[in-house]
Every structure is written in structure tokens, then in C-alpha cells.
Write an enzyme that holds these catalytic residues in place. Structure first.
Site, PDB file in Angstrom:
ATOM      1  N   GLY A 155      48.189  72.351 -30.621  1.00 32.95           N
ATOM      2  CA  GLY A 155      49.236  73.047 -29.892  1.00 32.95           C
ATOM      3  C   GLY A 155      50.218  73.747 -30.818  1.00 32.95           C
ATOM      4  O   GLY A 155      50.725  74.828 -30.501  1.00 32.95           O
ATOM      5  N   SER A 156      50.476  73.153 -31.977  1.00 35.57           N
ATOM      6  CA  SER A 156      51.416  73.767 -32.923  1.00 35.57           C
ATOM      7  C   SER A 156      50.892  75.107 -33.436  1.00 35.57           C
ATOM      8  O   SER A 156      51.657  76.063 -33.597  1.00 35.57           O
ATOM      9  CB  SER A 156      51.678  72.820 -34.100  1.00 35.57           C
ATOM     10  N   SER A 185      47.434  71.477 -25.741  1.00 33.04           N
ATOM     11  CA  SER A 185      46.841  70.620 -26.766  1.00 33.04           C
ATOM     12  C   SER A 185      46.004  69.543 -26.094  1.00 33.04           C
ATOM     13  O   SER A 185      46.467  68.857 -25.177  1.00 33.04           O
ATOM     14  CB  SER A 185      47.941  69.979 -27.617  1.00 33.04           C
ATOM     15  N   ASN A 204      59.351  67.782 -24.201  1.00 30.09           N
ATOM     16  CA  ASN A 204      58.529  66.684 -24.692  1.00 30.09           C
ATOM     17  C   ASN A 204      59.298  65.380 -24.868  1.00 30.09           C
ATOM     18  O   ASN A 204      58.688  64.313 -24.958  1.00 30.09           O
ATOM     19  CB  ASN A 204      57.879  67.070 -26.027  1.00 30.09           C
ATOM     20  N   CYS A 228      56.395  64.064 -33.573  1.00 26.88           N
ATOM     21  CA  CYS A 228      56.348  65.037 -34.665  1.00 26.88           C
ATOM     22  C   CYS A 228      57.575  64.954 -35.561  1.00 26.88           C
ATOM     23  O   CYS A 228      57.634  65.605 -36.597  1.00 26.88           O
ATOM     24  CB  CYS A 228      56.217  66.452 -34.092  1.00 26.88           C
TER      25      CYS A 228
END
Length: 437
Positions: free
Chosen positions: A107-108, A236, A188, A362
Site C-alpha cells: 500500500g505504501s 494492501s 488507520n 508503521c
């Protein structure tokens, strides 16, 4: 579901702190969870266990499709069939065309591509201004910061105290040189769901591209790119019981951000690199399963979420829910416990076999308070004592009750030892009362 048969892991603090059976450790010093206690996994926003069907598809692709999907012979065609099927499955789940879907490593990468690719494309039209929110995932925040160092300008929209971005605030920030609006679909950390459709309408009214980071949303709530009206959307696989190391970027037909990775002609010449055949196949299967039972999953997770929120706020003094209750992800509980450090609570929960987090996985190595909580007005000293519990379809009401039992024992005990709690009760109480108004 309570997990017992987790793989062997190194857990040094348990080695020192608990009286585990002598045979609980192998010769290398690794701890075997299954010989000690049950594990309650409540960190599904960080990652999810791979669905058996997705794992089976992955093994099938690794075992049989040994060819390169770009090769023009039968073995290559077999691999390409896995890729095409996975692409079709993911596209169907978000109501997109397969030709509008491009696979990435995560996803990043998808976020970086959408933001930087758009910036570089639009800079050729002298549009070097971007808009995002102040509580985006770091993949967006750090991409924006990188662009600022290159001379681009970025406006960071502040969310409301309940954690929502207002479309009128986005519109007020748009300028003639605005290239992109990027607002996450669901936060998130605090789980608040943003009015993406309305924000996209505002962006398009001014001729601006619209991107949304939907990593926490896809597979958790209904996501329809046509209904949302977005130009780009990131996702993701490991967030919806697929494999780690797989992501995708949806780009509406006619929207082409500049390539982030150059090389071969894979992904319609927009993302070079040999396709992760097994990962794509597993991602497609995982999302197909997640969306097929989405209503039941949402109802189940919402029941667990609401039980924990209601019980904790009722039984633990000064506990405060971070983010509005609706609209909110069905599985997300984020609560501050003033007077304590989140890391302390995390270790106590771990000793009771509960896996949770203090915020984004993260940023787990940082001691700084969450930028998400600071952006909605949570004081720094209270933000340090915040915990995130995120449920999955495998979790049970028994586990939700067990979590509350443990919190009701751990929080008062730790507060009794906390100078910060004894000295700061007035600040905590004032903030909690303010949040209840």
C-alpha cells in the site's frame, strides 16, 4: 477464535518475566506460544492472518506456474492466467475495470506512486500545490514532505475534534495550481470514515485529481470506486487476510500518474518489474472471500467494538474514545487512558496473551505521540496513554470480554503506581469532560 498454534517466535521479555515450562523453549532459546497460553490477537489494523484459501492459492501458483507471465509460451500463459484472475477478482471487489488496476509491492508504494506520480505529471502544467489531511498514514505524509523538499507546496487540512475532514475545508484550500487532493478513506489509528464521495465532488468541480488511501477500508467496508468518484485508490492485501508484500493502485481510465518504477513493460507499461504471480493470485482470492461475506463480518466486528467501547468507558474512570463513533470502521477501538504510557499497558496486555498496539504499526518504534491524536486535539500527555484494539472475523465475544476484564484489572493497578496519574487527574478529567460535551 483463540489461537494456539502460532509459529515459533522470539519473545525475550517473556523468557525473563514469566515462569514458563522448561520445555517451552527450544535449544535456540525461542519460545513456543502453544505450550504456554492462549493468544488473543487484536491488532488486525496492523496486519491480518492469511486466509487458508489465499494461502492455498499462493502455494498452487508457486508450485505450478513457474513461468514468467510476460513470456509467450504455454508455461508463461499459465502464470499469466493466475495474474489475470487475481486482477479480475480485485477489480470486481471495488467495481473497477481490470485495466484500471495496477499491482504494487504494498500500500505504501501505491500511495507514493499516486502522490509523487501526480505531482510530477501536473508540474508540467505548472500545478505544484497538493492538499492532504494532517492525520494521513506516513506513506502519504512522508511523500508530501519529500515533495515539499523538491519545491512543491502542500496544504494539510486539520480534522475536526472527532476525526473527520470537512469537504468545505478542502474546497477552501483549493487553488488554481492545485494538482491533487489525497484524503484517506478510513483513518488507520482512530477508524473514522471520511466523506470521500463529497470531497471527490469538490475536487472535480475545480478540475483537480482525487486520490484516497483505502488501505484500511478495502475488505472492511463496502468500497465502490464508481460511487466514490475517485481518480485513484490505494489498497494492501495483508489488511484483508491476503499476503504481505502485495498492494494495488486503482487509476481511473484516463488518469495516468507518472511512473514511479521504470524498467520493463509490465502492468501496461506503468509499473515495471516481474509480477508477483503467487501474491497476486492470493490477493485476489482473499479479497473475493472478504467481500463475499462483508455484511456478516461488519455486523460481527461492530458488536465486539461497541461492547468494548461501552464497557471500558463505563467502568474505567477518565477513559476516552478517540474519534467519533459514527461513521467508524466496524473493527476499530482507540481509547486513551490518562496517567499511563501506552507501552506499559501494551506489555501488561502481552503478559495476558493479548496482542494490541499503541497506534500505527508503521511507527511502532517511535516514542513520539501519535500525530493522528495530536491532530484531533488530544493533549500530548494523554496521547501517550492511548491503545488501539482492532478486531477481525476470527475474534469472539469471549475475547472481547476477556480484554475488558484485563483492562479493568491492569489500568487501576498501574495508575496506583503512576505519579503522572496522581499529579494529572485534573487535566485528564477536564479533557474527558470536554470530549463528552
Amino acid at each position: 477464535m483463540i489461537w494456539y498454534n502460532l509459529s515459533v517466535e522470539r519473545i525475550p521479555h517473556l523468557h525473563r518475566a514469566c515462569k514458563a515450562p522448561a520445555d517451552a523453549f527450544n535449544k535456540k532459546g525461542s519460545f513456543l506460544w502453544k505450550t504456554w497460553k492462549k493468544v488473543v490477537y487484536l491488532d488486525n489494523a496492523a496486519t491480518t492472518p492469511c486466509a487458508p484459501e489465499a494461502l492455498e492459492m499462493m502455494v498452487k501458483a508457486l508450485s505450478g506456474a513457474c513461468g514468467n507471465p510476460s513470456s509467450h509460451y504455454s508455461v508463461g500463459y499459465e502464470a499469466k492466467e493466475f495474474v489475470d484472475t487475481g486482477r479480475a477478482q480485485v477489480a470486481k471487489a471495488i467495481n473497477a475495470s481490470p485495466a484500471e488496476l495496477f499491482f504494487t509491492s504494498c500500500g505504501s508504494e501505491a500511495d507514493n506512486w499516486a502522490v509523487k506520480g501526480t505531482a510530477f505529471t501536473k508540474a508540467r502544467q505548472n500545478k505544484k500545490h497538493l492538499i492532504t489531511s494532517a492525520f494521513e498514514h506516513h506513506a502519504i505524509m512522508h511523500s508530501m514532505a519529500a515533495l515539499e523538499r523538491m519545491g512543491f507546496e502542500v496544504t494539510y487540512i486539520k480534522p475536526t475534534a472527532e476525526g473527520y475532514i470537512r469537504p468545505e475545508d478542502v474546497e477552501a484550500a483549493i487553488r488554481p495550481d492545485t494538482a491533487l487532493v489525497s484524503i484517506m478513506m478510513a483513518n488507520n489509528e482512530i477508524g473514522t470514515i471520511q466523506p470521500i464521495k463529497e470531497i471527490a465532488e469538490v475536487a472535480h468541480k475545480h478540475g483537480v485529481w482525487m486520490h484516497t488511501d483505502a488501505v484500511q477500508a478495502v475488505g472492511a467496508i463496502p468500497v465502490d470506486v464508481k460511487e466514490l468518484g475517485v481518480d485513484m485508490l490505494s489498497m494492501s492485501a495483508h489488511k484483508f487476510n491476503g499476503p504481505k508484500g502485495m498492494g494495488a493502485l486503482y487509476c481511473r481510465k484516463g488518469v495516468w500518474p507518472q511512473n514511479l518504477i521504470d524498467g520493463g513493460s509490465q502492468e501496461a507499461r506503468h509499473r515495471a518489474g516481474t509480477e508477483n504471480v503467487a501474491g497476486i493470485a492470493a490477493m485476489g482470492k482473499a479479497l473475493e472471500i472478504a467481500t463475499a461475506h462483508l455484511d456478516e463480518r461488519m455486523a460481527h466486528e461492530s458488536e465486539l467494538r461497541d461492547y468494548v467501547i461501552d464497557r471500558v468507558l463505563k467502568n474505567i474512570p477518565e477513559a476516552r474514545l478517540n474519534g467519533g463513533r459514527s461513521p467508524r470502521l466496524p473493527n476499530n477501538v482507540n481509547i486513551s487512558f490518562p496517567g499511563l504510557e501506552g507501552e506499559t499497558i501494551l506489555l501488561d496486555l502481552d503478559m495476558h496473551g493479548i496482542c494490541a498496539s499503541t497506534g500505527s504499526a508503521c511507527n511502532s518504534d517511535s516514542l513520539d505521540p501519535s500525530h493522528v491524536l495530536l491532530s484531533i486535539g488530544v493533549p500530548e500527555e494523554i496521547g501517550h496513554g492511548s491503545m488501539r484494539f482492532t478486531f477481525g472475523p476470527q475474534n469472539t465475544m469471549e475475547e472481547a470480554k476477556y480484554l475488558c476484564d484485563v483492562l479493568e484489572e491492569v489500568i487501576p493497578r498501574r495508575r496506583a503506581m503512576s505519579c503522572m496519574w496522581l499529579q494529572g487527574q485534573n487535566t485528564a478529567r477536564q479533557f474527558s469532560l470536554k470530549g463528552e460535551q
